[in-house]
Design a protein around this motif. Sequence first.
Motif, PDB file in Angstrom:
ATOM      1  N   PHE A 175      22.550  18.204 -36.519  1.00 17.58           N
ATOM      2  CA  PHE A 175      23.481  19.152 -36.949  1.00 17.58           C
ATOM      3  C   PHE A 175      24.166  19.064 -38.424  1.00 17.58           C
ATOM      4  O   PHE A 175      23.931  19.622 -39.292  1.00 17.58           O
ATOM      5  CB  PHE A 175      24.906  18.968 -35.936  1.00 17.58           C
ATOM      6  N   GLU A 176      23.835  17.688 -38.503  1.00 16.04           N
ATOM      7  CA  GLU A 176      23.900  16.999 -40.288  1.00 16.04           C
ATOM      8  C   GLU A 176      22.960  17.767 -40.687  1.00 16.04           C
ATOM      9  O   GLU A 176      22.664  18.233 -42.500  1.00 16.04           O
ATOM     10  CB  GLU A 176      24.179  16.098 -40.145  1.00 16.04           C
ATOM     11  N   TYR A 177      21.389  17.653 -40.039  1.00 21.56           N
ATOM     12  CA  TYR A 177      19.957  18.157 -40.540  1.00 21.56           C
ATOM     13  C   TYR A 177      20.032  19.866 -40.983  1.00 21.56           C
ATOM     14  O   TYR A 177      19.350  20.237 -41.854  1.00 21.56           O
ATOM     15  CB  TYR A 177      19.230  17.082 -39.786  1.00 21.56           C
ATOM     16  N   LEU A 178      20.308  19.942 -39.925  1.00 22.22           N
ATOM     17  CA  LEU A 178      20.509  21.643 -40.143  1.00 22.22           C
ATOM     18  C   LEU A 178      21.360  22.162 -41.266  1.00 22.22           C
ATOM     19  O   LEU A 178      20.777  22.808 -41.617  1.00 22.22           O
ATOM     20  CB  LEU A 178      21.008  22.500 -38.618  1.00 22.22           C
ATOM     21  N   VAL A 179      22.367  21.829 -41.059  1.00 19.15           N
ATOM     22  CA  VAL A 179      23.267  22.052 -42.181  1.00 19.15           C
ATOM     23  C   VAL A 179      23.105  22.116 -43.545  1.00 19.15           C
ATOM     24  O   VAL A 179      22.639  22.509 -44.998  1.00 19.15           O
ATOM     25  CB  VAL A 179      24.879  21.506 -42.100  1.00 19.15           C
ATOM     26  N   ILE A 188      22.467  28.513 -48.393  1.00 18.74           N
ATOM     27  CA  ILE A 188      23.498  29.339 -46.690  1.00 18.74           C
ATOM     28  C   ILE A 188      24.502  28.255 -46.679  1.00 18.74           C
ATOM     29  O   ILE A 188      24.029  26.947 -46.407  1.00 18.74           O
ATOM     30  CB  ILE A 188      22.839  30.224 -45.880  1.00 18.74           C
ATOM     31  N   LYS A 189      25.830  27.751 -46.836  1.00 26.43           N
ATOM     32  CA  LYS A 189      26.551  26.933 -46.455  1.00 26.43           C
ATOM     33  C   LYS A 189      27.210  27.317 -44.682  1.00 26.43           C
ATOM     34  O   LYS A 189      26.696  27.766 -44.107  1.00 26.43           O
ATOM     35  CB  LYS A 189      28.282  27.716 -47.190  1.00 26.43           C
ATOM     36  N   LYS A 190      27.713  25.943 -44.345  1.00 22.16           N
ATOM     37  CA  LYS A 190      28.276  25.747 -43.176  1.00 22.16           C
ATOM     38  C   LYS A 190      28.396  26.446 -42.415  1.00 22.16           C
ATOM     39  O   LYS A 190      28.126  26.717 -41.255  1.00 22.16           O
ATOM     40  CB  LYS A 190      27.880  24.515 -43.514  1.00 22.16           C
ATOM     41  N   ASP A 191      29.834  27.427 -43.216  1.00 21.76           N
ATOM     42  CA  ASP A 191      30.233  27.970 -42.435  1.00 21.76           C
ATOM     43  C   ASP A 191      29.648  29.330 -42.310  1.00 21.76           C
ATOM     44  O   ASP A 191      30.543  30.494 -41.510  1.00 21.76           O
ATOM     45  CB  ASP A 191      32.037  27.952 -43.037  1.00 21.76           C
ATOM     46  N   GLU A 192      28.641  29.654 -42.825  1.00 20.24           N
ATOM     47  CA  GLU A 192      27.552  30.733 -42.707  1.00 20.24           C
ATOM     48  C   GLU A 192      26.787  30.153 -41.980  1.00 20.24           C
ATOM     49  O   GLU A 192      25.975  32.457 -41.095  1.00 20.24           O
ATOM     50  CB  GLU A 192      27.154  31.720 -43.850  1.00 20.24           C
ATOM     51  N   ILE A 193      26.339  29.323 -40.982  1.00 20.38           N
ATOM     52  CA  ILE A 193      25.824  29.221 -40.030  1.00 20.38           C
ATOM     53  C   ILE A 193      26.152  29.724 -37.771  1.00 20.38           C
ATOM     54  O   ILE A 193      27.303  28.980 -38.262  1.00 20.38           O
ATOM     55  CB  ILE A 193      25.263  28.146 -39.510  1.00 20.38           C
ATOM     56  N   LEU A 200      26.265  22.953 -23.512  1.00 21.43           N
ATOM     57  CA  LEU A 200      27.314  22.569 -23.421  1.00 21.43           C
ATOM     58  C   LEU A 200      27.042  21.253 -23.767  1.00 21.43           C
ATOM     59  O   LEU A 200      28.031  20.811 -25.729  1.00 21.43           O
ATOM     60  CB  LEU A 200      28.871  23.053 -22.686  1.00 21.43           C
ATOM     61  N   HIS A 201      26.439  20.639 -23.470  1.00 22.43           N
ATOM     62  CA  HIS A 201      26.365  19.202 -23.985  1.00 22.43           C
ATOM     63  C   HIS A 201      25.539  18.331 -25.401  1.00 22.43           C
ATOM     64  O   HIS A 201      26.255  18.967 -25.877  1.00 22.43           O
ATOM     65  CB  HIS A 201      26.002  17.993 -22.760  1.00 22.43           C
ATOM     66  N   HIS A 202      24.193  19.636 -25.268  1.00 19.09           N
ATOM     67  CA  HIS A 202      23.082  19.460 -26.501  1.00 19.09           C
ATOM     68  C   HIS A 202      23.967  20.061 -27.837  1.00 19.09           C
ATOM     69  O   HIS A 202      23.469  19.542 -28.180  1.00 19.09           O
ATOM     70  CB  HIS A 202      21.707  20.084 -25.552  1.00 19.09           C
ATOM     71  N   ASP A 203      24.704  21.020 -27.599  1.00 19.24           N
ATOM     72  CA  ASP A 203      24.768  22.132 -28.548  1.00 19.24           C
ATOM     73  C   ASP A 203      26.400  22.618 -29.108  1.00 19.24           C
ATOM     74  O   ASP A 203      26.857  21.804 -30.084  1.00 19.24           O
ATOM     75  CB  ASP A 203      24.173  23.108 -28.341  1.00 19.24           C
ATOM     76  N   HIS A 204      27.069  22.451 -27.820  1.00 16.47           N
ATOM     77  CA  HIS A 204      29.023  23.179 -28.317  1.00 16.47           C
ATOM     78  C   HIS A 204      29.730  21.792 -28.630  1.00 16.47           C
ATOM     79  O   HIS A 204      30.321  22.397 -29.535  1.00 16.47           O
ATOM     80  CB  HIS A 204      28.921  23.905 -27.220  1.00 16.47           C
ATOM     81  N   GLY A 211      32.912  20.423 -36.468  1.00 17.31           N
ATOM     82  CA  GLY A 211      33.167  21.642 -37.436  1.00 17.31           C
ATOM     83  C   GLY A 211      32.935  22.391 -37.956  1.00 17.31           C
ATOM     84  O   GLY A 211      32.238  23.657 -38.779  1.00 17.31           O
ATOM     85  N   PHE A 212      31.850  23.556 -36.783  1.00 16.92           N
ATOM     86  CA  PHE A 212      31.006  24.186 -37.658  1.00 16.92           C
ATOM     87  C   PHE A 212      32.005  25.271 -37.143  1.00 16.92           C
ATOM     88  O   PHE A 212      32.820  24.882 -35.969  1.00 16.92           O
ATOM     89  CB  PHE A 212      29.659  24.401 -36.213  1.00 16.92           C
ATOM     90  N   GLU A 213      31.487  26.611 -37.276  1.00 20.07           N
ATOM     91  CA  GLU A 213      32.190  28.288 -37.017  1.00 20.07           C
ATOM     92  C   GLU A 213      31.877  27.818 -35.140  1.00 20.07           C
ATOM     93  O   GLU A 213      31.244  27.967 -35.215  1.00 20.07           O
ATOM     94  CB  GLU A 213      32.600  29.005 -38.192  1.00 20.07           C
ATOM     95  N   THR A 214      32.708  28.589 -35.641  1.00 23.45           N
ATOM     96  CA  THR A 214      32.793  28.722 -33.778  1.00 23.45           C
ATOM     97  C   THR A 214      31.398  29.771 -33.106  1.00 23.45           C
ATOM     98  O   THR A 214      31.105  30.465 -33.838  1.00 23.45           O
ATOM     99  CB  THR A 214      33.743  29.395 -32.451  1.00 23.45           C
TER     100      THR A 214
END
Length: 262
Positions: A175-179, A188-193, A200-204, A211-214
């Motif tokens: 997820f750090e790589y994604l951001v 594009i900023k993190k809060d816009e992703i 749930l386990h792998h992603d949420h 600290g991603f937006e919901t």
Amino acid sequence: MTQVPPSQSPTHFKFCSFDIYGTLIDWEGGIANALLTSAPIASLPDSHKLKTRAYILETYEREERKLQQEQPGLEYSKLLAEVYRRVLKAEGIEITPDVEKTSDDFAHSIGTWPAFPDTVKAMQTLGKYYKLAPLSNVDNASFSRTLSGPLKDVNFSAIYTAQDIGSYKPDPRNFEYLVSHVEKDFGIKKDEIWHIAQSLHHDHVPTTEGGFETGVWVDRKGAMGEVSGELKERAKYGWRVGSLGELADIVEEAWAKEGKQP
């Protein structure tokens, strides 16, 4: 597993990242079909536990998750082949040269795993409003088979795979790589992703803790994917839908209601 009021409208986001296998692709159907029709398993008596779809998927998921933790740098096609062998070994089935070949055939079956019926149309709709990219536990060659097969009519702005990252979700590095890449590549900023996923386990859990937006939980109600116990406390999401088609409708309604242009 907690639904929380979204802090932002769907129109706030500029970039959608997706889990692929389980969210866009019917990996349970694809895996079960490839396993059950493979020669070593198809030849077992009907009374054997491995001939039961629920049992074989449970066994597969357990072995895959363990191997991803043990060897986070292992290419996914090789991981699939090894998981196949481990599923058989767990039931005392000998790994012969013929089984070795069958394990490689299973690994290459990924391009035949079908998209869910709602996937392509929904992704085309979402693509009108957002840049789209997979964040997937897969290698590049395997994903190219999916791209040229069931997702051939879906256009992605970028592709982020476990092979490029060097680890498997739920590792926070993915997820750090994604951001970092979304900001570098698109400004594009993190809060816009907006992260959209079934697991749930792998992603949420990692997006919650990162600290991603919901995000959006696509609850496909499958046999694989833990939804109980500790995960209920750790995973948070803002939207819960049963399909990508349902999400596409939510998005179109939000943009129309707010009178915004993508």
